[in-house]
Design a protein around this motif. Structure first.
Motif, mmCIF file in Angstrom:
data_model
loop_
_atom_site.group_PDB
_atom_site.id
_atom_site.type_symbol
_atom_site.label_atom_id
_atom_site.label_comp_id
_atom_site.label_asym_id
_atom_site.label_seq_id
_atom_site.Cartn_x
_atom_site.Cartn_y
_atom_site.Cartn_z
ATOM 1 N N ALA A 53 52.874 37.374 36.618
ATOM 2 C CA ALA A 53 52.315 36.023 36.911
ATOM 3 C C ALA A 53 50.576 36.239 37.745
ATOM 4 O O ALA A 53 51.259 36.730 38.023
ATOM 5 C CB ALA A 53 52.992 35.496 37.084
ATOM 6 N N PRO A 75 49.591 41.241 32.950
ATOM 7 C CA PRO A 75 51.221 41.116 32.201
ATOM 8 C C PRO A 75 51.739 41.269 31.202
ATOM 9 O O PRO A 75 52.642 42.121 30.716
ATOM 10 C CB PRO A 75 51.114 39.516 31.712
ATOM 11 C CG PRO A 75 49.975 38.956 32.705
ATOM 12 C CD PRO A 75 49.108 40.381 32.734
ATOM 13 N N MET B 13 53.512 28.210 35.372
ATOM 14 C CA MET B 13 52.707 29.318 35.303
ATOM 15 C C MET B 13 52.985 30.191 35.115
ATOM 16 O O MET B 13 52.810 31.680 34.597
ATOM 17 C CB MET B 13 51.285 28.871 36.252
ATOM 18 C CG MET B 13 50.862 27.311 36.009
ATOM 19 S SD MET B 13 49.705 28.497 35.240
ATOM 20 C CE MET B 13 48.694 29.730 34.684
ATOM 21 N N ARG B 14 53.789 30.360 35.928
ATOM 22 C CA ARG B 14 54.600 31.737 36.540
ATOM 23 C C ARG B 14 55.606 32.658 35.427
ATOM 24 O O ARG B 14 55.630 33.843 35.144
ATOM 25 C CB ARG B 14 55.815 31.848 38.081
ATOM 26 C CG ARG B 14 54.318 32.083 38.746
ATOM 27 C CD ARG B 14 54.659 32.473 39.938
ATOM 28 N NE ARG B 14 56.089 30.988 40.812
ATOM 29 C CZ ARG B 14 55.365 30.077 41.235
ATOM 30 N NH1 ARG B 14 53.862 29.935 41.268
ATOM 31 N NH2 ARG B 14 56.641 29.690 41.900
ATOM 32 N N VAL B 18 54.276 36.230 29.130
ATOM 33 C CA VAL B 18 52.392 36.712 29.295
ATOM 34 C C VAL B 18 51.416 36.578 29.465
ATOM 35 O O VAL B 18 49.886 36.981 29.758
ATOM 36 C CB VAL B 18 53.332 38.193 28.892
ATOM 37 C CG1 VAL B 18 54.005 38.770 30.052
ATOM 38 C CG2 VAL B 18 52.920 38.842 27.612
ATOM 39 N N TRP B 19 50.986 35.525 28.448
ATOM 40 C CA TRP B 19 49.841 35.209 28.120
ATOM 41 C C TRP B 19 49.319 33.903 28.846
ATOM 42 O O TRP B 19 48.144 33.437 28.665
ATOM 43 C CB TRP B 19 49.369 35.116 26.556
ATOM 44 C CG TRP B 19 50.010 36.987 25.740
ATOM 45 C CD1 TRP B 19 50.852 36.621 24.736
ATOM 46 C CD2 TRP B 19 48.754 37.218 26.220
ATOM 47 N NE1 TRP B 19 50.307 37.794 23.988
ATOM 48 C CE2 TRP B 19 49.439 38.706 25.121
ATOM 49 C CE3 TRP B 19 47.121 37.642 26.174
ATOM 50 C CZ2 TRP B 19 48.388 39.471 24.675
ATOM 51 C CZ3 TRP B 19 46.581 38.903 26.548
ATOM 52 C CH2 TRP B 19 46.905 40.016 25.327
ATOM 53 N N TYR B 21 48.566 32.858 31.831
ATOM 54 C CA TYR B 21 47.795 32.569 32.574
ATOM 55 C C TYR B 21 45.946 32.717 32.206
ATOM 56 O O TYR B 21 45.990 31.969 32.176
ATOM 57 C CB TYR B 21 48.089 34.207 33.506
ATOM 58 C CG TYR B 21 46.594 33.768 34.846
ATOM 59 C CD1 TYR B 21 47.182 32.429 36.788
ATOM 60 C CD2 TYR B 21 45.648 34.599 34.731
ATOM 61 C CE1 TYR B 21 46.725 33.080 37.535
ATOM 62 C CE2 TYR B 21 45.186 34.592 36.066
ATOM 63 C CZ TYR B 21 44.812 33.709 37.207
ATOM 64 O OH TYR B 21 44.121 33.721 38.375
ATOM 65 N N THR B 83 49.826 29.252 40.323
ATOM 66 C CA THR B 83 50.262 30.267 40.282
ATOM 67 C C THR B 83 50.797 31.008 41.157
ATOM 68 O O THR B 83 52.506 31.393 41.524
ATOM 69 C CB THR B 83 49.750 31.687 39.250
ATOM 70 O OG1 THR B 83 48.719 30.874 38.228
ATOM 71 C CG2 THR B 83 50.164 33.132 38.628
ATOM 72 N N LYS B 84 49.883 31.585 42.163
ATOM 73 C CA LYS B 84 49.762 32.216 43.702
ATOM 74 C C LYS B 84 49.077 31.346 44.876
ATOM 75 O O LYS B 84 48.348 32.389 45.438
ATOM 76 C CB LYS B 84 49.367 33.951 43.422
ATOM 77 C CG LYS B 84 50.734 34.902 42.418
ATOM 78 C CD LYS B 84 50.011 35.900 42.845
ATOM 79 C CE LYS B 84 50.890 36.801 41.538
ATOM 80 N NZ LYS B 84 50.801 37.815 41.773
ATOM 81 N N ARG B 152 33.630 31.670 40.900
ATOM 82 C CA ARG B 152 33.735 33.292 39.766
ATOM 83 C C ARG B 152 34.153 34.251 41.288
ATOM 84 O O ARG B 152 34.776 35.526 40.354
ATOM 85 C CB ARG B 152 32.465 33.767 39.109
ATOM 86 C CG ARG B 152 32.282 34.912 38.023
ATOM 87 C CD ARG B 152 32.857 34.730 37.256
ATOM 88 N NE ARG B 152 34.437 35.138 37.645
ATOM 89 C CZ ARG B 152 35.056 36.661 37.012
ATOM 90 N NH1 ARG B 152 34.710 37.063 35.994
ATOM 91 N NH2 ARG B 152 36.689 36.281 36.396
ATOM 92 N N MET B 153 33.794 34.390 41.443
ATOM 93 C CA MET B 153 33.808 35.471 43.006
ATOM 94 C C MET B 153 35.213 35.361 43.960
ATOM 95 O O MET B 153 35.644 36.090 44.512
ATOM 96 C CB MET B 153 33.143 35.359 44.114
ATOM 97 C CG MET B 153 31.035 35.849 43.522
ATOM 98 S SD MET B 153 30.845 36.401 42.792
ATOM 99 C CE MET B 153 31.070 38.192 43.950
ATOM 100 N N GLY B 155 38.454 35.630 42.447
ATOM 101 C CA GLY B 155 38.627 37.552 42.649
ATOM 102 C C GLY B 155 38.113 38.721 42.237
ATOM 103 O O GLY B 155 39.173 39.693 42.337
ATOM 104 N N TYR B 156 37.217 38.420 43.356
ATOM 105 C CA TYR B 156 36.628 39.551 43.672
ATOM 106 C C TYR B 156 36.976 39.994 45.411
ATOM 107 O O TYR B 156 36.050 40.949 46.216
ATOM 108 C CB TYR B 156 35.295 40.409 43.533
ATOM 109 C CG TYR B 156 34.734 40.024 42.014
ATOM 110 C CD1 TYR B 156 35.759 41.360 41.057
ATOM 111 C CD2 TYR B 156 35.318 38.840 41.313
ATOM 112 C CE1 TYR B 156 35.005 41.081 40.087
ATOM 113 C CE2 TYR B 156 34.831 38.761 39.383
ATOM 114 C CZ TYR B 156 35.499 40.179 39.148
ATOM 115 O OH TYR B 156 34.986 40.148 37.482
ATOM 116 N N TRP B 157 37.702 38.313 45.737
ATOM 117 C CA TRP B 157 37.409 39.033 47.642
ATOM 118 C C TRP B 157 39.162 40.021 47.939
ATOM 119 O O TRP B 157 40.421 40.079 47.493
ATOM 120 C CB TRP B 157 37.814 37.815 47.800
ATOM 121 C CG TRP B 157 38.477 37.926 49.278
ATOM 122 C CD1 TRP B 157 39.214 37.703 50.271
ATOM 123 C CD2 TRP B 157 37.225 37.540 50.392
ATOM 124 N NE1 TRP B 157 38.955 37.713 51.309
ATOM 125 C CE2 TRP B 157 37.971 37.857 51.875
ATOM 126 C CE3 TRP B 157 35.778 39.024 50.504
ATOM 127 C CZ2 TRP B 157 36.934 38.524 53.099
ATOM 128 C CZ3 TRP B 157 35.052 38.645 51.943
ATOM 129 C CH2 TRP B 157 35.804 38.239 53.106
#
Lengths: 133, 157
Positions: A53, A75, B13-14, B18-19, B21, B83-84, B152-153, B155-157
């Motif tokens: 996920a 994934p 979502m989980r 696999v596609w 997300y 998702t998480k 946008r940022m 994901g970069y943390w």
């Protein structure tokens, strides 16, 4: 007027492209820049199985009392490498090879390969050459 | 956050391939692109660019597209977060993004309630009204640019 506008638009596009192409800080989690270059190997017990996920597959293993977050390939690629949620049970011992996070306190590794019962799951095959067998 | 992660949306979502997300992420970008692409034109017009284009001609299509973009982005974004969700606790960019969105929405409300906005289709605006709208257009640009950048940022943390 039309020419001036076109020039302005072109300038804006060049600026945007420059910004887009400029390197991001090394902490970026979607690249390898936040990880050390050296490939290392760890042996540990699976505490959380493979999850497919989110942007990357993940799993967690316990190595000498520390829980490591393993970042796998996205994934589809992780699953294509044969690594699926039910492939490795929780509690199993695995050997993982990859590149650790530059920040050692994060206990995170971008994982190239997971070895379980003699089977090798290479989620980043293009990086296999960097592995020492 | 734990509630959101445990919700039906989080499970869907989980556990739905696999596609999932990636596709929801793509939808989110599409929504943001429509929202921001539309709003940036209106905000710059309010700030005084393209004065030869009547505001009344721009406002309706832009507001419609921005609203569609916002709804698409909000729905897909909820999926991405679910998702998480617990992993985002403590991510500083998230705490910049959501207040920026809230301020942006409050600003939308203020614009739509303003006398200047209500009058702009019926008559020419006074200089005072134009500068009121310019201030709110500037605020809008700052809010949405901040929301987009912080988003946008994450994901970069």
């Amino acid at each position: 007027m039309a020419i001036q506008l076109t020039r302005g638009a072109l300038g804006a596009m060049v600026c945007a492209a420059t910004l887009a192409l400029s390197p991001l800080p090394a902490a970026a989690h979607h690249g390898w820049g936040g990880n050390v270059d050296q490939v290392s190997e760890m042996t540990g017990m699976v505490v959380e199985g493979v999850k497919l996920a989110g942007p990357h597959g993940t799993m967690k293993i316990n190595v000498d009392g520390h829980v490591w977050d393993l970042t796998l390939a996205p994934p589809f690629r992780t699953s294509s490498a044969g690594l699926k949620p039910d492939t490795i049970p929780v509690g199993a011992m695995v050997i993982v090879r990859g590149q650790k996070n530059r920040d050692a306190s994060r206990y995170e590794m971008k994982t190239i390969q997971v070895e379980y019962e003699g089977r090798h799951f290479t989620v980043y095959p293009e990086r296999e050459a960097s592995l020492k067998h | 956050m734990a509630w959101l992660e445990g919700s039906a949306l989080g499970h869907a979502m989980r556990d739905s391939g696999v596609w999932t997300y990636g596709i929801v992420n793509l939808t989110h970008i599409l929504g943001v692109a429509i929202l921001f692409g539309a709003i940036v034109i209106l905000d710059l017009r309010l700030l005084g660019l393209w004065k030869q284009v009547p505001l009344a001609a721009l406002s309706k299509p832009i507001v419609s597209m921005a609203a569609i973009g916002f709804v698409v982005a909000a729905i897909s974004g909820s999926g991405l977060l679910a998702t998480k969700a617990t992993e985002y606790v403590g991510n500083p960019f998230l705490y910049i993004k959501f207040p920026a969105i809230a301020l942006g929405l409050i600003n939308v409300l203020l614009i739509h309630r303003s006398r200047a906005w209500k009058a702009h289709r019926a008559r020419d605006l006074t200089v005072r009204e134009q500068s009121q709208l310019a201030a709110m257009g500037g605020t809008s640009l700052v809010c949405w640019l901040t929301a987009l950048s912080a988003g946008r940022m994450i994901g970069y943390w």
